[in-house]
Design an enzyme around this catalytic site. Structure first.
Site, PDB file in Angstrom:
ATOM      1  N   GLU A 173       7.456   1.376  78.776  1.00 28.10           N
ATOM      2  CA  GLU A 173       6.322   1.878  79.555  1.00 28.10           C
ATOM      3  C   GLU A 173       6.438   1.270  80.950  1.00 28.10           C
ATOM      4  OE1 GLU A 173       2.691   0.749  77.598  1.00 28.10           O
ATOM      5  OE2 GLU A 173       3.024   2.093  75.890  1.00 28.10           O
ATOM      6  N   ASP A 222      -7.317  -2.662  81.822  1.00 22.86           N
ATOM      7  CA  ASP A 222      -6.389  -3.795  81.819  1.00 22.86           C
ATOM      8  C   ASP A 222      -7.101  -5.131  81.924  1.00 22.86           C
ATOM      9  OD1 ASP A 222      -4.098  -1.657  83.222  1.00 22.86           O
ATOM     10  OD2 ASP A 222      -3.608  -2.982  81.548  1.00 22.86           O
TER      11      ASP A 222
HETATM   12  O1  LIG Z   1      -0.915  -5.936  77.432  1.00 23.70           O
HETATM   13  P1  LIG Z   1      -0.938  -5.839  75.919  1.00 23.70           P
HETATM   14  O2  LIG Z   1      -2.172  -6.524  75.317  1.00 23.70           O
HETATM   15  O3  LIG Z   1       0.373  -6.275  75.295  1.00 23.70           O
HETATM   16  O4  LIG Z   1      -1.092  -4.264  75.583  1.00 23.70           O
HETATM   17  C1  LIG Z   1      -0.060  -3.320  75.930  1.00 23.70           C
HETATM   18  C2  LIG Z   1      -0.424  -2.792  77.266  1.00 23.70           C
HETATM   19  O5  LIG Z   1      -0.099  -3.765  78.239  1.00 23.70           O
HETATM   20  C3  LIG Z   1       0.219  -1.483  77.764  1.00 23.70           C
HETATM   21  O6  LIG Z   1       0.506  -0.574  76.744  1.00 23.70           O
HETATM   22  C4  LIG Z   1      -0.813  -1.012  78.743  1.00 23.70           C
HETATM   23  C5  LIG Z   1      -0.868  -1.414  80.052  1.00 23.70           C
HETATM   24  N1  LIG Z   1      -1.996  -0.940  80.619  1.00 23.70           N
HETATM   25  C6  LIG Z   1      -2.727  -0.236  79.669  1.00 23.70           C
HETATM   26  C7  LIG Z   1      -3.976   0.389  79.741  1.00 23.70           C
HETATM   27  C8  LIG Z   1      -4.498   1.005  78.579  1.00 23.70           C
HETATM   28  C9  LIG Z   1      -3.736   1.014  77.367  1.00 23.70           C
HETATM   29  C10 LIG Z   1      -2.451   0.361  77.293  1.00 23.70           C
HETATM   30  C11 LIG Z   1      -2.004  -0.271  78.445  1.00 23.70           C
END
Ligand SMILES: O=P(O)(O)OC[C@@H](O)[C@@H](O)c1c[nH]c2ccccc12
Length: 265
Positions: A45, A56
């Site tokens: 991603e 976030d």
């Molecule tokens: O940061 P984490 O807790 O590992 O979660 C994944 C996330 O960073 C990535 O998939 C993501 C970044 N920004 C987001 C906003 C909404 C959903 C998901 C995301």
């Protein structure tokens, strides 16, 4: 079936990292993407920095601010995808952006340009399923997966959300924002099993996953596991070394060790 569906169905293809494009620089982002490809990421991603990343937590918010301070735009991220694919980069890159930049760019133009730049799909985390019909229609027409998210509160909407899912379904493990977590609710696995049973495409789980133990716990209940904040936080820790031509290899080795810990069997 898109190439993404097929790939995530393969047992050894289960690790999906998230990184912020342009943090700490676009050139370093390219080096990190090549590292993640080397380490066997099933897909990656690639975040587009945005001024109001409401879903976030602090780690990714800070990464977004740093990338914005570097002047990184959606166009830069598309160009980065294009440059990588021109050199033979083969790991599926998922463009990850909030809806506002999509709206400004133009839905159809973005889907066409992202596909032309070699991206494998698009995630727009603040676009509710009910409002995503126009974008999904364009994605279907262009055979470009618009990847849906489901949360533990999606409940009866899960069937409707996954029914026409393309690429994979992103299962959000916990309520709230992104960010490393020590604990997860006891019913996360049941939620993941429910989505997987209903989904015509592979599933990925994200939010809070930051250790090999978390990866091992959730790998049995989803086809892929997403790690963002833990990796973005490591990149921030190595920032000055990553930006120093004499120290970048040392920093990349440290990131490699971290990724291998996450993927440790
Ligand atoms: O940061 P984490 O807790 O590992 O979660 C994944 C996330 O960073 C990535 O998939 C993501 C970044 N920004 C987001 C906003 C909404 C959903 C998901 C995301």
């Amino acid at each position: 079936m898109t190439a993404l569906d097929v790939r995530l169905r393969q047992a050894e293809q289960y690790f999906i990292p998230f990184i912020m494009a342009g943090d700490p620089s676009l050139e370093v982002t390219k080096r990190i993407l090549r590292l993640l490809q080397e380490e066997g990421a099933a897909a990656i991603e690639l975040g587009v920095p945005f001024s109001d990343p409401m879903a976030d937590g602090p780690v990714i918010q800070a990464a977004s601010e740093r990338a914005l301070e570097n002047g990184v735009t959606l166009q830069d991220v598309l160009r980065l995808g294009e440059e990588l694919h021109a050199e033979g980069f083969h790991t599926p890159l998922i463009l990850f952006t909030y809806f506002n930049p999509v709206l400004h760019y133009g839905l159809e133009a973005l889907v066409e340009d992202a596909k032309a730049s070699g991206f494998a799909g698009l995630i727009v985390p603040d676009l509710p399923h009910e409002e995503s019909v126009p974008l999904r229609r364009i994605g279907n027409r262009c055979a470009f997966p618009i990847i849906p998210l489901v949360t533990p509160t999606s409940k009866e909407r899960i069937k409707q959300i996954v029914a026409d899912a393309k690429g994979f379904v992103y299962c959000v493990s916990s309520l709230g924002t992104t960010g490393m977590r020590q604990y997860f609710a006891d019913d996360v696995e049941a939620f993941l099993d429910t989505v997987r049973a209903a989904s015509p495409v592979p599933t990925a789980v994200g939010f809070g996953i930051s250790t090999g133990a978390h990866v091992r716990r959730f790998r049995r209940h989803a086809d892929a596991v997403v790690v963002g904040s833990a990796l973005v936080g490591k990149i921030e820790e190595c920032r000055s070394d990553l930006l120093d031509p004499n120290r970048i290899d040392h920093a990349l080795a440290s990131l490699t060790r971290f990724v291998r810990q996450l993927k440790s069997e």
